[in-house]
Design a protein around this motif. Structure first.
Motif, PDB file in Angstrom:
ATOM      1  N   ASN A  21      26.811  -7.401 -38.407  1.00 52.63           N
ATOM      2  CA  ASN A  21      27.967  -7.280 -39.320  1.00 52.63           C
ATOM      3  C   ASN A  21      27.938  -5.940 -40.049  1.00 52.63           C
ATOM      4  N   PHE A  22      26.751  -5.536 -40.478  1.00 53.20           N
ATOM      5  CA  PHE A  22      26.598  -4.251 -41.162  1.00 53.20           C
ATOM      6  C   PHE A  22      27.026  -3.102 -40.251  1.00 53.20           C
ATOM      7  N   ILE A  23      26.538  -3.103 -39.027  1.00 48.68           N
ATOM      8  CA  ILE A  23      26.868  -2.023 -38.088  1.00 48.68           C
ATOM      9  C   ILE A  23      28.359  -2.006 -37.786  1.00 48.68           C
ATOM     10  N   MET A  24      28.927  -3.167 -37.587  1.00 49.05           N
ATOM     11  CA  MET A  24      30.369  -3.232 -37.304  1.00 49.05           C
ATOM     12  C   MET A  24      31.172  -2.700 -38.499  1.00 49.05           C
ATOM     13  N   ASN A  25      30.751  -3.015 -39.720  1.00 49.01           N
ATOM     14  CA  ASN A  25      31.435  -2.489 -40.916  1.00 49.01           C
ATOM     15  C   ASN A  25      31.233  -0.987 -41.064  1.00 49.01           C
ATOM     16  N   LYS A  26      30.004  -0.540 -40.821  1.00 50.68           N
ATOM     17  CA  LYS A  26      29.678   0.877 -41.014  1.00 50.68           C
ATOM     18  C   LYS A  26      30.429   1.778 -40.036  1.00 50.68           C
ATOM     19  N   TYR A  27      30.573   1.332 -38.812  1.00 50.71           N
ATOM     20  CA  TYR A  27      31.164   2.178 -37.773  1.00 50.71           C
ATOM     21  C   TYR A  27      32.565   1.725 -37.348  1.00 50.71           C
ATOM     22  N   LYS A  28      33.239   0.950 -38.179  1.00 52.67           N
ATOM     23  CA  LYS A  28      34.552   0.435 -37.785  1.00 52.67           C
ATOM     24  C   LYS A  28      35.577   1.550 -37.560  1.00 52.67           C
ATOM     25  N   ASP A  29      35.450   2.667 -38.249  1.00 52.53           N
ATOM     26  CA  ASP A  29      36.381   3.779 -38.066  1.00 52.53           C
ATOM     27  C   ASP A  29      36.115   4.553 -36.769  1.00 52.53           C
ATOM     28  N   GLU A  30      34.976   4.310 -36.149  1.00 51.20           N
ATOM     29  CA  GLU A  30      34.621   5.021 -34.913  1.00 51.20           C
ATOM     30  C   GLU A  30      34.883   4.173 -33.669  1.00 51.20           C
ATOM     31  N   ARG A  31      35.717   3.167 -33.795  1.00 58.69           N
ATOM     32  CA  ARG A  31      36.096   2.303 -32.672  1.00 58.69           C
ATOM     33  C   ARG A  31      34.884   1.710 -31.967  1.00 58.69           C
ATOM     34  N   ILE A  32      34.001   1.112 -32.704  1.00 63.79           N
ATOM     35  CA  ILE A  32      32.811   0.494 -32.116  1.00 63.79           C
ATOM     36  C   ILE A  32      33.214  -0.769 -31.369  1.00 63.79           C
ATOM     37  N   GLN A  33      32.557  -0.986 -30.241  1.00 61.01           N
ATOM     38  CA  GLN A  33      32.787  -2.191 -29.454  1.00 61.01           C
ATOM     39  C   GLN A  33      31.498  -3.000 -29.424  1.00 61.01           C
ATOM     40  N   LYS A  34      31.653  -4.323 -29.389  1.00 58.93           N
ATOM     41  CA  LYS A  34      30.493  -5.211 -29.364  1.00 58.93           C
ATOM     42  C   LYS A  34      30.531  -6.013 -28.073  1.00 58.93           C
ATOM     43  N   THR A  35      29.373  -6.098 -27.432  1.00 52.74           N
ATOM     44  CA  THR A  35      29.272  -6.866 -26.195  1.00 52.74           C
ATOM     45  C   THR A  35      27.868  -7.450 -26.085  1.00 52.74           C
ATOM     46  N   SER A  36      27.640  -8.177 -25.019  1.00 53.15           N
ATOM     47  CA  SER A  36      26.343  -8.782 -24.746  1.00 53.15           C
ATOM     48  C   SER A  36      26.130  -8.764 -23.240  1.00 53.15           C
ATOM     49  N   PHE A  37      24.888  -8.814 -22.815  1.00 53.17           N
ATOM     50  CA  PHE A  37      24.606  -8.879 -21.386  1.00 53.17           C
ATOM     51  C   PHE A  37      25.149 -10.176 -20.781  1.00 53.17           C
ATOM     52  N   LEU A  38      25.346 -11.187 -21.629  1.00 51.96           N
ATOM     53  CA  LEU A  38      25.867 -12.467 -21.162  1.00 51.96           C
ATOM     54  C   LEU A  38      27.387 -12.465 -21.048  1.00 51.96           C
ATOM     55  N   ASP A  39      28.025 -11.443 -21.575  1.00 52.73           N
ATOM     56  CA  ASP A  39      29.482 -11.321 -21.534  1.00 52.73           C
ATOM     57  C   ASP A  39      29.935 -11.033 -20.106  1.00 52.73           C
ATOM     58  N   LYS A  40      30.927 -11.787 -19.641  1.00 53.04           N
ATOM     59  CA  LYS A  40      31.416 -11.596 -18.271  1.00 53.04           C
ATOM     60  C   LYS A  40      32.040 -10.214 -18.072  1.00 53.04           C
ATOM     61  N   ALA A  41      32.584  -9.639 -19.125  1.00 51.80           N
ATOM     62  CA  ALA A  41      33.231  -8.323 -19.031  1.00 51.80           C
ATOM     63  C   ALA A  41      32.285  -7.198 -19.461  1.00 51.80           C
ATOM     64  N   PHE A  42      30.975  -7.448 -19.416  1.00 48.58           N
ATOM     65  CA  PHE A  42      30.014  -6.459 -19.876  1.00 48.58           C
ATOM     66  C   PHE A  42      30.154  -5.133 -19.143  1.00 48.58           C
ATOM     67  N   MET A  43      30.194  -5.165 -17.822  1.00 47.08           N
ATOM     68  CA  MET A  43      30.265  -3.919 -17.043  1.00 47.08           C
ATOM     69  C   MET A  43      31.548  -3.152 -17.340  1.00 47.08           C
ATOM     70  N   LYS A  44      32.643  -3.864 -17.517  1.00 46.52           N
ATOM     71  CA  LYS A  44      33.921  -3.221 -17.835  1.00 46.52           C
ATOM     72  C   LYS A  44      33.854  -2.576 -19.216  1.00 46.52           C
ATOM     73  N   THR A  45      33.279  -3.269 -20.180  1.00 46.27           N
ATOM     74  CA  THR A  45      33.147  -2.740 -21.539  1.00 46.27           C
ATOM     75  C   THR A  45      32.223  -1.525 -21.548  1.00 46.27           C
ATOM     76  N   LEU A  46      31.116  -1.621 -20.816  1.00 42.25           N
ATOM     77  CA  LEU A  46      30.175  -0.505 -20.730  1.00 42.25           C
ATOM     78  C   LEU A  46      30.829   0.712 -20.077  1.00 42.25           C
ATOM     79  N   ALA A  47      31.538   0.496 -18.991  1.00 38.24           N
ATOM     80  CA  ALA A  47      32.207   1.600 -18.302  1.00 38.24           C
ATOM     81  C   ALA A  47      33.248   2.256 -19.212  1.00 38.24           C
TER      82      ALA A  47
END
Length: 187
Positions: free
Chosen positions: A143-169
């Protein structure tokens, strides 16, 4: 007339003597303060190399470890410095030395808890040059990181996320910041 002039002059001289005594007393206190500051500065100067090594090692290696392991690592590094004869300050606080009070207040306002582990994580995040790995059993660092970097368009994902490769790319392609959580779930 002469008596009155002498009384007036005596009052002026008395006032000047009182001011001079007050000034001498203040200068004496200032001298004591400067002496103590000089002694503290000498201690810091003698321990500069050791303190610098401890802080650099902390920033480089400790993000990966939990609180107990960090304490053990720092203890081990201090033992090595003792063997090598390199001075360091016993009371050295990584959080105090590597961050300002105003930064810590800002971090707290962004949702970072005020416990030592969280503040150490904040210090590591603030000083990291590359990609920090932060151990956060409470989950509050996300939550802290998401708040701190919200102006830099931070994205959150997980290795368990089905769209992980798409988000990483997408993050690599567009240069956006990517937060990967639950990295212990790697197969």
């Amino acid at each position: 007339r002469d008596v009155e002039a002498l009384k007036t002059e005596m009052e002026v001289v008395t006032t000047k003597v009182d001011r001079a005594e007050s000034l001498i007393k203040s200068l004496g206190q200032e001298s004591d303060r400067w002496t103590k500051s000089s002694e503290t500065f000498q201690i810091i100067l003698r321990s500069l190399v050791g303190d610098g090594l401890l802080m650099a090692a902390f920033l480089t290696y400790c993000g990966f470890f939990d609180f107990k392991a960090r304490i053990a690592l720092i203890k081990r590094w201090r033992e090595v410095l003792d063997v090598l004869g390199i001075e360091y300050r016993e009371e050295l606080s990584m959080v105090e030395c590597l961050s300002k009070a105003s930064q810590r207040l800002e971090w707290e306002s962004l949702g970072l808890p005020a416990d030592v582990l969280s503040l150490e994580n904040g210090v590591i995040l603030e000083h990291c040059v590359r990609f920090p790995l932060i151990i956060d059993p409470s989950g509050q660092a996300i939550n802290f990181i998401m708040n701190k970097y919200k102006d830099e368009r931070i994205q959150k994902t997980s290795f368990l996320d089905k769209a992980f490769m798409k988000t990483l790319a997408g993050a690599v392609r567009f240069g956006t910041t990517l937060l990967i959580e639950n990295v212990e779930m790697v197969d």
